[in-house]
Motif scaffolding. Structure first.
Motif, PDB file in Angstrom:
ATOM      1  N   SER A  51      -4.055   0.863  -0.412  1.00  0.00           N
ATOM      2  CA  SER A  51      -3.737   0.268  -1.232  1.00  0.00           C
ATOM      3  C   SER A  51      -4.900   1.025  -2.296  1.00  0.00           C
ATOM      4  O   SER A  51      -5.690   1.260  -3.381  1.00  0.00           O
ATOM      5  CB  SER A  51      -4.121  -0.734  -1.150  1.00  0.00           C
ATOM      6  OG  SER A  51      -3.216  -1.587  -0.815  1.00  0.00           O
ATOM      7  N   LEU A  52      -6.087   0.650  -1.538  1.00  0.00           N
ATOM      8  CA  LEU A  52      -7.503   1.227  -2.219  1.00  0.00           C
ATOM      9  C   LEU A  52      -7.945   2.957  -2.729  1.00  0.00           C
ATOM     10  O   LEU A  52      -8.237   3.673  -3.330  1.00  0.00           O
ATOM     11  CB  LEU A  52      -8.398   2.054  -1.127  1.00  0.00           C
ATOM     12  CG  LEU A  52     -10.057   2.480  -1.448  1.00  0.00           C
ATOM     13  CD1 LEU A  52     -10.065   1.598  -2.742  1.00  0.00           C
ATOM     14  CD2 LEU A  52     -10.619   2.276  -0.196  1.00  0.00           C
ATOM     15  N   THR A  53      -6.188   4.150  -1.912  1.00  0.00           N
ATOM     16  CA  THR A  53      -6.138   5.189  -2.286  1.00  0.00           C
ATOM     17  C   THR A  53      -5.512   5.111  -3.593  1.00  0.00           C
ATOM     18  O   THR A  53      -6.126   5.821  -4.810  1.00  0.00           O
ATOM     19  CB  THR A  53      -4.840   5.469  -1.511  1.00  0.00           C
ATOM     20  OG1 THR A  53      -5.661   5.487  -0.284  1.00  0.00           O
ATOM     21  CG2 THR A  53      -4.684   7.561  -1.426  1.00  0.00           C
TER      22      THR A  53
ATOM     23  N   TYR B 156      -5.659   2.860  -6.112  1.00  0.00           N
ATOM     24  CA  TYR B 156      -6.681   2.876  -7.096  1.00  0.00           C
ATOM     25  C   TYR B 156      -7.272   3.312  -7.928  1.00  0.00           C
ATOM     26  O   TYR B 156      -7.513   3.266  -8.819  1.00  0.00           O
ATOM     27  CB  TYR B 156      -6.839   1.147  -6.484  1.00  0.00           C
ATOM     28  CG  TYR B 156      -6.640  -0.262  -6.378  1.00  0.00           C
ATOM     29  CD1 TYR B 156      -5.737  -0.884  -7.751  1.00  0.00           C
ATOM     30  CD2 TYR B 156      -6.260  -0.721  -5.174  1.00  0.00           C
ATOM     31  CE1 TYR B 156      -5.079  -2.502  -7.832  1.00  0.00           C
ATOM     32  CE2 TYR B 156      -5.546  -1.797  -4.683  1.00  0.00           C
ATOM     33  CZ  TYR B 156      -4.881  -2.321  -6.306  1.00  0.00           C
ATOM     34  OH  TYR B 156      -3.974  -3.464  -6.359  1.00  0.00           O
ATOM     35  N   LEU B 157      -8.120   3.909  -6.112  1.00  0.00           N
ATOM     36  CA  LEU B 157      -9.084   4.982  -6.651  1.00  0.00           C
ATOM     37  C   LEU B 157      -8.224   6.584  -7.356  1.00  0.00           C
ATOM     38  O   LEU B 157      -9.025   6.659  -8.397  1.00  0.00           O
ATOM     39  CB  LEU B 157      -9.862   5.687  -5.720  1.00  0.00           C
ATOM     40  CG  LEU B 157     -10.640   4.938  -4.929  1.00  0.00           C
ATOM     41  CD1 LEU B 157     -11.131   5.391  -3.174  1.00  0.00           C
ATOM     42  CD2 LEU B 157     -11.868   4.065  -5.076  1.00  0.00           C
TER      43      LEU B 157
ATOM     44  N   GLY C  30       1.061  -1.381   0.026  1.00  0.00           N
ATOM     45  CA  GLY C  30      -0.209  -0.091  -0.052  1.00  0.00           C
ATOM     46  C   GLY C  30       1.030   1.077   0.264  1.00  0.00           C
ATOM     47  O   GLY C  30       0.814   2.732  -0.482  1.00  0.00           O
TER      48      GLY C  30
ATOM     49  N   SER D 235      -5.529  -1.606   4.309  1.00  0.00           N
ATOM     50  CA  SER D 235      -5.630  -2.367   3.082  1.00  0.00           C
ATOM     51  C   SER D 235      -6.617  -0.042   2.158  1.00  0.00           C
ATOM     52  O   SER D 235      -6.311  -0.636   0.874  1.00  0.00           O
ATOM     53  CB  SER D 235      -6.706  -3.222   2.531  1.00  0.00           C
ATOM     54  OG  SER D 235      -7.825  -2.590   3.225  1.00  0.00           O
TER      55      SER D 235
ATOM     56  N   LEU E  89     -10.298  -2.704 -11.742  1.00  0.00           N
ATOM     57  CA  LEU E  89      -9.372  -1.635 -11.023  1.00  0.00           C
ATOM     58  C   LEU E  89      -9.733  -1.921  -9.876  1.00  0.00           C
ATOM     59  O   LEU E  89      -9.199  -2.375  -8.630  1.00  0.00           O
ATOM     60  CB  LEU E  89      -8.665  -0.296 -11.057  1.00  0.00           C
ATOM     61  CG  LEU E  89      -7.521   0.060 -12.129  1.00  0.00           C
ATOM     62  CD1 LEU E  89      -7.755   1.403 -12.961  1.00  0.00           C
ATOM     63  CD2 LEU E  89      -6.487  -0.482 -11.550  1.00  0.00           C
ATOM     64  N   LEU E  90     -11.421  -1.393  -9.619  1.00  0.00           N
ATOM     65  CA  LEU E  90     -11.997  -1.416  -8.553  1.00  0.00           C
ATOM     66  C   LEU E  90     -12.496  -2.773  -7.421  1.00  0.00           C
ATOM     67  O   LEU E  90     -12.596  -3.076  -5.916  1.00  0.00           O
ATOM     68  CB  LEU E  90     -13.428  -0.518  -8.736  1.00  0.00           C
ATOM     69  CG  LEU E  90     -13.533   1.068  -8.978  1.00  0.00           C
ATOM     70  CD1 LEU E  90     -15.200   1.018  -9.399  1.00  0.00           C
ATOM     71  CD2 LEU E  90     -12.901   1.622  -8.071  1.00  0.00           C
TER      72      LEU E  90
ATOM     73  N   THR F 247      -8.494   5.260 -11.302  1.00  0.00           N
ATOM     74  CA  THR F 247     -10.590   5.355 -11.529  1.00  0.00           C
ATOM     75  C   THR F 247     -10.375   6.791 -12.297  1.00  0.00           C
ATOM     76  O   THR F 247     -11.454   6.871 -13.332  1.00  0.00           O
ATOM     77  CB  THR F 247     -10.912   4.688 -10.497  1.00  0.00           C
ATOM     78  OG1 THR F 247     -10.128   3.105 -10.065  1.00  0.00           O
ATOM     79  CG2 THR F 247     -12.080   3.813 -11.289  1.00  0.00           C
TER      80      THR F 247
ATOM     81  N   SER G  68       0.782  -4.050  -5.996  1.00  0.00           N
ATOM     82  CA  SER G  68      -0.605  -4.641  -5.638  1.00  0.00           C
ATOM     83  C   SER G  68      -0.058  -5.646  -5.202  1.00  0.00           C
ATOM     84  O   SER G  68      -1.087  -6.451  -4.409  1.00  0.00           O
ATOM     85  CB  SER G  68      -1.600  -3.899  -7.114  1.00  0.00           C
ATOM     86  OG  SER G  68      -2.685  -4.519  -6.834  1.00  0.00           O
TER      87      SER G  68
ATOM     88  N   ALA H 116      -9.255  -3.447  -6.060  1.00  0.00           N
ATOM     89  CA  ALA H 116      -9.212  -3.042  -4.988  1.00  0.00           C
ATOM     90  C   ALA H 116     -10.380  -3.222  -3.622  1.00  0.00           C
ATOM     91  O   ALA H 116      -9.725  -3.188  -2.175  1.00  0.00           O
ATOM     92  CB  ALA H 116      -9.501  -1.069  -4.280  1.00  0.00           C
TER      93      ALA H 116
END
Length: 344
Positions: A289-291, A293-294, A166, A286, A248-249, A297, A182, A252
């Motif tokens: 990592s979500l940051t 990915y968003l 992350g 997590s 990608l979502l 996107t 990732s 995530a």
């Protein structure tokens, strides 16, 4: 690459992995890992560029070190127990050395240093091989010895991998390096639960591979290598843009997409085994990592019609690439919407 050389390399990569997955003897497994490593080196170095040569050298040195550790661990176990059977890894020191060696082969933290650099120096197709096919053999061995693994070691490696994956991908603008981090983060989720419920760990890595395969193949059709060039995707390939966004979502782990299923199962099993604090820490990490990915996107959709992009278009889709997108669309949609089947 000449057709005959390509055929030999492909057979070497496939046979190496199949040898490991069907092996019952440590020396046979080691031989399969070596065959796999030697076969993938020409694929990494085929660009005839200093970055490719550097990537191949780093890959060789790291994998050779991990293979030496595997040989040392299996020899030590055979010396103490008298057995070369993969399922009889009863010696504690051998088990710790084997877990460390397999983590290094896959690119899990703290031996992750080679993976982003090797992926950055490789083509997108080679990157796909490194993040999917090359992980099958080590994961198979890890799954086989899961009854003899030390939970504290696997949990520590997994937690550190989620943090590194992350944090490392947070500032990346290169897509290949971002996907390397990732991969490290998803390996972390697999490692945390491999000694508790190996089947869920296997499910997690399989789902990651099925999501990342169409993602890399769609990136290959658009020739996108940085976040900046991805902003031009919508103008010429809106279908590809939508599919990349959903993949990608899903990667995530956002519900109700497929990537959410293994994460939910892993957290549920950790709580059932009285590791609620570990589950909370993993869920919070997590978010790192979500940051990214968003962010990716958002860059894909921020220039959606009728907004015009300010970036220079560096590519054009060719007829065969349009065909590839048409073939990959149902595959990608299956990977995104397979969640109801997994929950039943």
């Amino acid at each position: 690459m000449p057709p005959m050389a390509l055929l030999m390399v492909t057979l070497g990569v496939i046979l190496g992995t199949l040898t490991v997955t069907s092996a019952n003897h440590w020396l046979t497994a080691w031989l399969g890992l070596e065959l796999n490593m030697i076969s993938i080196l020409p694929v990494i170095a085929k660009q005839k560029h200093p970055r490719s040569t550097e990537a191949a050298t780093k890959y060789f040195l790291t994998q050779a070190t991990a293979s030496a550790l595997i040989l040392l661990s299996s020899t030590l176990n055979a010396w103490q127990t008298g057995s070369w059977d993969i399922t009889q890894l009863n010696n504690k020191l051998s088990s710790i050395l084997m877990i460390s060696a397999l983590a290094m082969k896959m690119g899990a933290a703290p031996a992750h240093f080679w993976l982003p650099e090797v992926m950055q120096g490789s083509t997108l197709t080679t990157t796909l091989l490194i993040t999917t096919w090359q992980k099958i053999a080590p994961i198979t061995l890890l799954y086989t010895i899961s009854n003899h693994t030390e939970p504290i070691i696997t949990l520590s490696i997994g937690l550190l991998s989620i943090l590194v994956g992350g944090w490392g991908g947070f500032n990346q603008t290169q897509l290949r390096k971002m996907m390397a981090y990732s991969s490290i983060a998803h390996l972390g989720w697999t490692m945390t639960v491999i000694s508790i419920t190996p089947n869920i760990a296997l499910t997690n890595i399989i789902i990651y591979m099925t999501i990342s395969t169409p993602f890399f193949l769609l990136l290959t059709t658009t020739s996108s290598k940085t976040l900046r060039t991805m902003t031009t995707t919508w103008t010429h390939a809106p279908t590809t843009t939508v599919i990349l966004m959903l993949l990608l979502l899903s990667m995530a782990g956002l519900p109700p997409l497929t990537g959410f299923t293994p994460k939910l199962l892993i957290l549920d099993n950790l709580v059932m085994h009285k590791l609620a604090m570990m589950a909370v820490i993993m869920a919070l990490l997590s978010l790192l990592s979500l940051t990214f990915y968003l962010r990716t996107t958002y860059l894909l959709t921020s220039t959606a019609s009728p907004t015009t992009t300010q970036s220079t278009t560096l590519w054009r889709l060719k007829p065969h690439q349009n065909q590839t997108t048409t073939i990959l669309t149902p595959v990608a949609l299956f990977n995104i919407t397979v969640l109801p089947a997994l929950l039943t």
